[in-house]
Design a protein around this motif. Structure first.
Motif, short mmCIF file in Angstrom:
data_model
loop_
_atom_site.label_atom_id
_atom_site.label_comp_id
_atom_site.label_asym_id
_atom_site.label_seq_id
_atom_site.Cartn_x
_atom_site.Cartn_y
_atom_site.Cartn_z
N GLN A 332 0.76 -1.39 -0.05
CA GLN A 332 0.03 -0.05 0.07
C GLN A 332 0.75 1.35 -0.11
OE1 GLN A 332 -3.47 0.14 -0.36
NE2 GLN A 332 -2.92 -2.32 -0.73
N HIS A 333 2.21 1.30 0.17
CA HIS A 333 3.16 2.28 0.23
C HIS A 333 3.33 2.77 -1.24
CE1 HIS A 333 6.62 4.53 0.71
NE2 HIS A 333 6.54 4.74 1.82
N LEU A 334 3.04 4.37 -1.17
CA LEU A 334 3.25 4.98 -2.76
C LEU A 334 4.41 4.55 -3.33
CD1 LEU A 334 2.29 6.79 -4.65
CD2 LEU A 334 3.54 8.73 -3.20
N PHE A 335 5.52 4.60 -2.91
CA PHE A 335 6.82 3.91 -3.40
C PHE A 335 6.58 2.77 -4.32
CE2 PHE A 335 9.75 7.22 -1.20
CZ PHE A 335 9.28 8.13 -1.74
N VAL A 336 5.98 1.57 -3.43
CA VAL A 336 6.09 0.33 -4.19
C VAL A 336 4.90 0.29 -5.18
CG1 VAL A 336 5.07 -1.92 -3.35
CG2 VAL A 336 6.71 -0.80 -1.72
N LYS A 337 3.80 1.17 -4.96
CA LYS A 337 2.65 1.14 -5.96
C LYS A 337 3.46 1.88 -7.44
CE LYS A 337 -1.47 1.13 -3.55
NZ LYS A 337 -1.81 -0.03 -4.39
N LEU A 338 4.09 2.96 -7.20
CA LEU A 338 4.97 3.35 -8.16
C LEU A 338 6.08 2.40 -8.98
CD1 LEU A 338 5.63 6.91 -6.69
CD2 LEU A 338 4.27 6.22 -8.68
N THR A 339 6.50 1.62 -7.94
CA THR A 339 7.52 0.55 -8.65
C THR A 339 6.55 -0.40 -9.39
OG1 THR A 339 8.79 0.77 -6.68
CG2 THR A 339 9.26 -1.23 -8.23
N GLU A 340 5.32 -0.68 -8.92
CA GLU A 340 4.90 -1.59 -9.91
C GLU A 340 4.29 -0.88 -11.43
OE1 GLU A 340 1.40 -2.33 -7.19
OE2 GLU A 340 2.11 -4.10 -6.10
N ALA A 341 4.05 0.28 -11.18
CA ALA A 341 3.64 1.20 -12.27
C ALA A 341 4.93 1.05 -13.42
CB ALA A 341 3.33 2.49 -12.08
N GLU A 342 6.04 1.23 -12.61
CA GLU A 342 7.38 1.26 -13.51
C GLU A 342 7.57 -0.29 -14.24
OE1 GLU A 342 10.68 4.20 -11.20
OE2 GLU A 342 10.30 2.07 -10.21
N LEU A 343 7.15 -1.32 -13.39
CA LEU A 343 7.26 -2.54 -13.98
C LEU A 343 6.29 -2.62 -15.23
CD1 LEU A 343 7.79 -5.60 -14.18
CD2 LEU A 343 6.04 -5.99 -12.48
N GLN A 344 5.17 -2.14 -15.13
CA GLN A 344 4.40 -2.09 -16.37
C GLN A 344 4.98 -1.25 -17.61
OE1 GLN A 344 1.82 -4.13 -16.48
NE2 GLN A 344 2.15 -4.79 -14.43
N LEU A 345 5.30 -0.18 -16.93
CA LEU A 345 6.25 0.79 -18.04
C LEU A 345 7.14 0.14 -18.72
CD1 LEU A 345 6.26 4.24 -16.22
CD2 LEU A 345 4.67 3.53 -18.13
N ALA A 346 7.97 -0.40 -17.91
CA ALA A 346 9.40 -1.24 -18.76
C ALA A 346 8.76 -2.41 -19.55
CB ALA A 346 10.10 -1.85 -17.53
N ALA A 347 7.60 -2.94 -19.20
CA ALA A 347 7.12 -4.09 -19.86
C ALA A 347 6.35 -3.59 -21.16
CB ALA A 347 6.20 -5.11 -19.41
N GLU A 348 5.94 -2.21 -21.39
CA GLU A 348 5.47 -1.68 -22.27
C GLU A 348 3.94 -1.78 -22.35
OE1 GLU A 348 7.25 -1.95 -26.31
OE2 GLU A 348 9.12 -1.08 -25.48
N ALA A 349 3.32 -2.18 -21.12
CA ALA A 349 1.96 -2.21 -20.91
C ALA A 349 1.46 -1.03 -20.54
CB ALA A 349 1.76 -3.24 -19.95
N TRP A 350 1.27 -0.03 -21.53
CA TRP A 350 0.86 1.33 -21.17
C TRP A 350 -0.38 1.53 -20.96
CZ3 TRP A 350 5.55 3.05 -21.81
CH2 TRP A 350 6.50 2.62 -22.88
N LEU A 351 -1.44 0.68 -21.07
CA LEU A 351 -2.69 1.15 -20.67
C LEU A 351 -2.81 0.68 -19.15
CD1 LEU A 351 -5.07 0.24 -23.58
CD2 LEU A 351 -4.45 2.27 -22.79
N THR A 352 -2.06 -0.42 -18.82
CA THR A 352 -2.19 -0.89 -17.51
C THR A 352 -1.57 0.20 -16.51
OG1 THR A 352 -2.35 -3.20 -18.18
CG2 THR A 352 -1.39 -2.78 -16.01
N ALA A 353 -0.37 0.65 -17.03
CA ALA A 353 0.24 1.52 -16.29
C ALA A 353 -0.44 2.86 -15.97
CB ALA A 353 1.65 1.99 -16.95
N SER A 354 -1.26 3.34 -17.18
CA SER A 354 -1.92 4.57 -16.92
C SER A 354 -3.04 4.31 -16.10
CB SER A 354 -2.38 4.63 -18.45
OG SER A 354 -1.49 5.10 -19.41
N LYS A 355 -3.84 3.02 -16.21
CA LYS A 355 -4.90 3.05 -15.06
C LYS A 355 -4.36 2.97 -13.68
CE LYS A 355 -8.76 -0.28 -13.92
NZ LYS A 355 -9.17 -1.38 -14.24
N GLN A 356 -3.25 2.39 -13.55
CA GLN A 356 -2.53 2.34 -12.27
C GLN A 356 -2.29 3.91 -11.71
OE1 GLN A 356 0.57 -0.16 -12.48
NE2 GLN A 356 -0.49 -1.91 -11.92
N LEU A 357 -1.59 4.48 -12.50
CA LEU A 357 -0.97 5.72 -12.20
C LEU A 357 -2.19 6.94 -12.27
CD1 LEU A 357 2.15 5.61 -14.45
CD2 LEU A 357 2.09 6.01 -11.99
#
Length: 477
Positions: A332-357
């Protein structure tokens, strides 16, 4: 060499600028204002920062920048700074160093996070540098130097700049530009150091941070110096640590109130782990280290390190599994959630990353790291107009952030807004001291077809601003 230390110290600290009083007026009970005003210090510092950004690699890690920026402003609230227009610059450099240039430029090497083992130790370094700025030790040293011989600040700041990018060359330049100082100058420098220690620890206590962190950090630095060979880190060259200084700081700390509970910071632990991975010269070795650590200790921080290392190595499934192993509270920590989004960005899962962010943006509006990553997600998803909207808001809060301006120029290009691309590039080149490139972009913009009267007026103003910046970068006194 002590004079070098002062200029570097009074020369060691970007974030959102705060409005203040008219800084052209002398400060009451501040005799240094008659030597150099706060406003002129600010202009000189901004000009110097432009050159620094264009000469030294900047750390492109929104999470780390956001953490350091928040810590800086937390400490600033308890400082005696009269001019609170601060500009944080985080350098992609693994060495132990930090500096505060007159005019509110706060520089921190990413490697400082590797040297501190607790957040309060990191805070003690920043508090010390803020104390140099608040007491205007630079202006006082300038006055002392002028009494003894002609002094050129531009030459000194140029030497500091070289040291930021190349320590050996920088120290050679400093040694050339400044001769050995008289004993009075040496004593003057030591007095300023003692004052910065005293005020820094006092401000730590007022911020509910253990003032004992400063002598503890000094001891850690002294210990590390013994393993550095003939040349210690740049910070220790400009901040010599002696037994007497440690003893004095311990004595001062004992007279100050300490927090009732020990300060722990998951923000610091996560950020420091990111830097450990980032500065690892062998990414595979870092991955192997954390993989082994998770098997033997199963500590959450090791799982986080494994996730960050796996993202760096494009092993996305491994990173995902490592993040899932974190405790629910950590996830639930913001930095961990941002790291999850970084994972999606690195994998080029743009829509998933957009939704998370987007969800994070609703929970943490105007957060630097959230907006930076959300803009990247929108650009990856080929939604440049959404990215432009985010970045236009971001640059208002962080007008000197080069990453925001760079991303904005890319998003504008993606949206086919040619004139605006040139204008954003001009701003980026000005922030990085590349005046000729800025002027060239203005020429390119004038050649675009369909320019409106507003476009032309904006380009004329940009040219005026660019030439003004060029003159300010040549300023000396």
């Amino acid at each position: 060499m002590r004079l070098i230390h002062f200029i570097l110290c009074a020369a060691m600290l970007s974030g959102s600028p705060l409005s203040g009083a008219d800084n052209n007026l002398p400060v009451i009970a501040d005799t240094t204002s008659s030597i150099i005003s706060l406003e002129k210090e600010h202009r000189v510092g901004q000009a110097w920062a432009r050159t620094l950004r264009g000469s030294a690699p900047l750390l492109n890690d929104p999470i780390t920048y956001s953490y350091l920026n928040d810590l800086l402003w937390q400490l600033t609230a308890h400082s005696q700074l009269q001019d609170k227009r601060l500009d944080l610059i985080v350098l992609d450099n693994p060495t132990l160093n930090a500096f505060a240039v007159p005019g509110g430029i706060v520089g921190i090497h990413g490697g400082l996070l590797l040297s501190a083992e607790k957040e309060d130790e990191l805070a003690s370094v920043i508090a010390h540098e803020l104390a140099h700025l608040s007491q205007r030790h630079f202006a006082a040293q300038l006055e002392e130097s002028r009494r003894n011989r002609p002094f050129t600040m531009a030459a000194m700041l140029a030497s500091i700049l070289i040291a930021a990018a190349d320590s050996q060359a920088g120290m050679a330049a400093i040694t050339t530009s400044i001769a050995a100082q008289q004993s009075s100058s040496l004593a003057f420098s030591r007095l300023n150091e003692q004052e910065a220690d005293r005020i820094g620890m006092q401000n730590l206590a007022e911020a509910d941070i253990d003032p004992n962190a400063m002598p503890r950090m000094f001891s850690r630095m002294q210990q590390s110096q013994r393993f550095q060979g003939s040349r210690p880190p740049e910070f220790l060259l400009t901040h010599p640590v002696t037994e007497s200084r440690i003893a004095d700081s311990l004595n001062r700390a004992s007279q100050l109130p300490t927090p009732s509970t020990s300060r722990t910071s998951l923000d610091f632990d996560l950020t420091r782990t990111r830097m450990v991975v980032h500065f690892s010269s062998n990414p595979q070795k870092a991955l192997n280290h954390y993989r082994s650590a998770t098997k033997s200790t199963q500590q959450p921080l090791d799982y986080y390190g494994l996730a960050v290392a796996a993202i760096r190595m494009n092993q996305f499934k491994l990173a995902e599994n490592a993040l899932k192993k974190l405790p629910a509270s950590w996830r639930q920590h913001l930095f961990v959630k941002l790291t999850e989004a970084e994972l999606q960005l690195a994998a080029e899962a743009w829509l998933t990353a957009s939704k998370q962010l987007e969800e994070l943006n609703s929970l943490f509006p105007d957060h630097y790291a959230v907006e930076q990553l959300l803009a990247k997600a929108y650009m990856g998803a080929e939604q440049p107009d959404k990215a432009i909207s985010i970045l236009n808001r971001l640059k208002k809060d962080y007008p000197t952030d080069t990453n925001a301006w760079y991303l904005l120029s890319e998003a504008l290009g993606q949206a086919g807004k040619a004139v605006a691309v040139h204008q954003a590039r001009v701003e980026y080149f000005l922030l990085t001291g590349q005046i000729d490139k800025a002027l060239q972009q203005i020429i390119y913009a004038h050649r675009e077809s369909g320019l409106t009267s507003s476009d032309k007026a904006r380009l004329i103003q940009l040219e005026i601003d660019t030439k003004r910046v060029r003159d300010e970068m040549k300023m000396d006194f």
